[in-house]
Write an enzyme that holds these catalytic residues in place. Structure first.
Site, PDB file in Angstrom:
ATOM      1  N   GLU A 171       1.537   4.305  -2.975  1.00 54.10           N
ATOM      2  CA  GLU A 171       1.365   4.817  -4.334  1.00 54.10           C
ATOM      3  C   GLU A 171       2.675   5.261  -4.958  1.00 54.10           C
ATOM      4  OE1 GLU A 171      -2.438   4.579  -2.435  1.00 54.10           O
ATOM      5  OE2 GLU A 171      -0.632   5.639  -1.784  1.00 54.10           O
TER       6      GLU A 171
ATOM      7  N   GLN B 189      -5.697   3.550  -6.561  1.00 55.87           N
ATOM      8  CA  GLN B 189      -7.049   3.154  -6.182  1.00 55.87           C
ATOM      9  C   GLN B 189      -8.028   4.326  -6.133  1.00 55.87           C
ATOM     10  OE1 GLN B 189      -8.491   1.078  -2.214  1.00 55.87           O
ATOM     11  NE2 GLN B 189      -7.418  -0.374  -3.520  1.00 55.87           N
TER      12      GLN B 189
ATOM     13  N   LEU C  66       0.851  -1.185   0.000  1.00 58.90           N
ATOM     14  CA  LEU C  66       0.000   0.000   0.000  1.00 58.90           C
ATOM     15  C   LEU C  66       0.890   1.239   0.000  1.00 58.90           C
ATOM     16  CD1 LEU C  66      -3.262   0.298   2.063  1.00 58.90           C
ATOM     17  CD2 LEU C  66      -1.889   2.295   1.486  1.00 58.90           C
TER      18      LEU C  66
ATOM     19  N   HIS D 276     -12.716   9.660  -1.247  1.00 54.54           N
ATOM     20  CA  HIS D 276     -13.350   8.815  -2.250  1.00 54.54           C
ATOM     21  C   HIS D 276     -14.232   9.614  -3.200  1.00 54.54           C
ATOM     22  CE1 HIS D 276     -12.422   6.291   1.271  1.00 54.54           C
ATOM     23  NE2 HIS D 276     -11.992   5.462   0.361  1.00 54.54           N
TER      24      HIS D 276
END
Length: 756
Positions: free
Chosen positions: A477, A499, A475, A548
């Site tokens: 980036e 993601q 995890l 998100h």
């Protein structure tokens, strides 16, 4: 062994040029040396008893050290005459030449800016190359510079596999690790590597840079890989000079921090002494090559003459300390070994020193006469190459039918023979298609393998193509994007997934400072072809918040050479993915595919169950031209709405309401391509419009909408009444409150009413 060199001269007076002092120190020190034992060691014999370095090797390394030193001295003298343009030197770091000698010229190298010794020595690996002239051309910013074509002073060479680096404050470490991992991964999937299968990657950096978050990312990822027994043959070379510009590294910090770090195999070598240091350097290189494990070589160095020519150390560093540092000059130690071993006499050493000086200055003067970049077109030529005919031919190439049938199962099961589908399914099918078309494709990221991504967009890919081509990462980036560059370096086509858009921002320098700059600073000799998929934008219902529902794409618009596409419907997504993959393959471009999460599962447009946002899958021969948008309601001029992504179905719904309320004919223009914006096409769509509304789901400041309006105005259409509908300059809150900060259909209708 001989004792450490004492301070050769009394303390120098304050205010003297430290480069001149280092130069004088060497001459006076050699002059004062005693006579050697006569006939010294012969080629093949150790230069000193017990040394792993033979006489020939020592002499060549010494010559490389002298080349590096005189390039530094030349730069300090000629910079004030505007004949060279770079003064960050390698003085005190010349021991890194040992790494070049122990390694091969086919071992990809990502180098620290103090790597003059390494480069001079690596040039020996191939005949016919000249380290002095090549370096002088780079110092002089000549367009004949074989590394960058005059765009920057870089250490780089295509034939020597030295990939040019410009931002070497640790940002090159993730892609160096990615390259090491790609060497092994490429071999395992049957990809023909451009270098020998047992190659290692070399990455050098300073002790201060080792503390940078990007460096720690690479160290952690290397250890993470090692812990799982995943091969990662990377030699980290920490050139420890004890200082970063003016901030001292605590004594013993690097050794304490890395000596016992799990997953990194630690070696220490004295870079100030060729005779004693070479054995450990050689051992570290051989260990990395044999074990395929990440290896940490802690190389002792020193820093002479300041950080750069503008750094007057005497203003902030005690004179006694400077004199002590200068007494540790590795060239003094090398001269001492040469003379006292009998390999060279004093006159030979001094003659070689002066010959090297003349050679470097002569090369610099010659380089100053060579042409420099003078026109904008030649400056930016390698930044964003684009050959549209070749790209279109590649994007529409459909000669892989048999592989498609193997993937999808039968002719009837081919996606173009299926009923219309929504965005997520069509992206998934397009990815299967790309994997069939390009056997060198790899896809990786967080949760993309067994789970198939958090939105199942990559579902089935690992099952169809195996865990060596589709796999999960840690995890991180930054490391995901570093790995992508590594796979690209090895001739593969990486499809990394970020993601969520919000998580790109902590890693974006891997795109801005590294991936997109390589073509520019290597004069298009090296490329980072890749297609980065990012799920993002807003309007997720009942979920999300800022991380998100991130609508900030401004940072992507500021990256030179980047291509960003954003679909609003499934068939466009398929055609755009083919074009983006072709851009990467043909022109080496770095591409981003921004996928609107809220549209992944969208099936309806105007009313529940109408199915008007489901579209047939394009056949393999169908693709889009870069910059080509889509127009709904062509010819309608009462109102033209420019938009993209989520704004497209929103604007279509608003257009129906506007037509009913105002009696206008409305045209909706889907940009599809956000970077670069097609200004000419936008201007053509604006021509003849009576009114314009720009719907930009990004934030009010610095969004895509500003670029659209600029294109309209600069084309001479500034007299057309217009309004902009955008998101608010704020972070996105959770749940229904998100819709308060994002533009909606009513906002578009209201903007049109203001223009009535």
């Amino acid at each position: 062994m001989f004792a450490r060199v004492p301070n050769p001269l009394p303390a120098r007076m304050k205010g003297l040029n430290r480069a001149e002092i280092c130069d004088t120190n060497f001459i006076e020190f050699v002059t004062g040396l005693g006579q050697g034992p006569g006939k010294g060691p012969q080629d093949g014999a150790p230069v000193l008893p017990g040394s792993a370095l033979d006489a020939r090797g020592f002499r060549e390394l010494f010559e490389s050290q002298l080349i590096s030193r005189h390039l530094d001295l030349m730069a300090r003298v000629l910079r004030v005459q505007n004949k060279v343009f770079y003064t960050i030197g390698s003085s005190g770091h010349e021991g890194n030449a040992m790494v070049a000698r122990a390694a091969r010229h086919t071992d990809p190298a990502f180098l620290h800016y103090r790597s003059g010794g390494f480069m001079a020595e690596r040039f020996r690996k191939l005949p016919g190359l000249d380290p002095v002239m090549d370096s002088a051309l780079s110092f002089a910013a000549s367009k004949d510079d074989p590394a960058s074509g005059g765009r920057h002073k870089v250490w780089g060479s295509k034939p020597l596999w030295v990939l040019p680096q410009t931002s070497t404050i640790a940002s090159h470490l993730p892609k160096a690790l990615g390259t090491a991992m790609a060497i092994e991964a490429g071999r395992r999937v049957g990809h023909a590597l451009p270098i020998p299968d047992d190659s290692i990657t070399i990455c050098s950096f300073g002790d201060a840079s080792a503390n940078h978050a990007t460096a720690q990312t690479a160290f952690n990822a290397a250890a993470w890989s090692s812990f799982q027994k995943l091969p990662a043959p990377l030699l980290f070379v920490c050139e420890d000079n004890g200082i970063g510009i003016s901030v001292k590294t605590p004594e013993g910090w690097i050794a304490e921090s890395f000596r016992h770090r799990p997953g990194l195999d630690y070696f220490h070598a004295d870079g100030l002494d060729l005779a004693s240091g070479y054995a450990e350097v050689q051992r570290a290189v051989e260990h990395c090559r044999k074990t395929r494990r990440p290896t940490f070589l802690h190389l002792r160095t020193t820093r002479l003459m300041g950080h750069a020519g503008t750094d007057f150390e005497i203003e902030w560093r005690a004179l006694e300390e400077l004199c002590a540092v200068e007494a540790g000059d590795p060239l003094l130690r090398s001269a001492q070994i040469a003379v006292e071993s009998g390999l060279m006499d004093k006159a030979e050493v001094l003659a070689l020193y002066e010959q090297t000086r003349k050679r470097c200055f002569a090369a610099a003067e010659a380089a100053d006469q060579r042409p420099r970049l003078t026109g904008l077109a030649e400056v930016i030529a390698p930044l964003a190459p684009y050959t549209p005919d070749k790209v279109q031919a590649e994007a529409r190439r459909g000669d892989y039918r048999e592989r498609r049938l193997q993937v999808f199962g039968s002719d009837a099961a081919l996606p173009e023979n299926q009923p219309p589908k929504h965005l997520a399914v069509q992206i998934n099918q397009a990815l299967h298609d790309l994997f069939a078309k390009y056997p060198e494709t790899v896809l990786f990221g967080e949760d993309v393998a067994q789970k198939g991504g958090v939105y199942t967009v990559t579902k089935g890919l690992q099952k169809a193509f195996g865990p060596r081509r589709v796999f999960n990462t840690l995890l991180d980036e930054t490391m995901i994007l570093g790995m992508a560059q590594g796979f690209a370096n090895m001739g593969m086509l990486p499809l990394p997934e970020i993601q969520y858009l919000a998580y790109l921002h902590n890693a974006i320098d891997q795109v801005r400072g590294e991936a997109c700059s390589l073509q520019f600073f290597s004069n298009d000799q090296y490329r980072n072809p890749m297609l980065i998929r990012i799920a993002g934008l807003g309007y997720q219902k009942g979920f999300g918040g800022h991380f998100h529902n991130d609508n900030s794409i401004t940072a992507l618009r500021d990256i030179p050479g980047l291509v960003v596409g954003c679909p609003s419907r499934g068939d466009d997504a398929v055609a755009m993915l083919r074009t983006l993959a072709a851009l990467a393959k043909v022109d080496g471009r770095v591409c981003v595919f921004l996928e609107p999460i809220a549209l992944y599962m969208g099936k309806d447009l105007y009313a529940a169950g109408d199915g008007q946002w489901l579209f047939p899958y394009p056949a393999p021969e169908q693709a889009l031209t870069l910059g080509e948008g889509r127009v709904y309601g062509a010819g309608s001029e009462d109102l033209v709405i420019f938009t993209y992504g989520n704004g497209v179905p929103m604007s279509l719904r608003a257009a129906r309401a506007i037509e009913q309320a105002q009696g206008w004919k409305v045209r909706v223009v889907d940009l599809r391509w956000l970077v670069p914006l097609n200004d000419a096409w936008i201007a053509a769509q604006a021509k003849g419009a009576k009114r314009i509304v720009v719907v930009d789901e990004g934030r009010h400041s610095a969004g895509v909408g500003e670029g659209v309006i600029t294109a309209v105005v600069e084309a001479g259409h500034g007299d057309i009444p217009l309004r902009r509908v955008t998101g608010v300059d704020t972070y996105t809150p959770l749940a229904g409150a998100a819709l308060l900060v994002l533009p909606g259909e009513n906002d578009v209708v209201a903007a049109a009413a203001q223009l009535a």
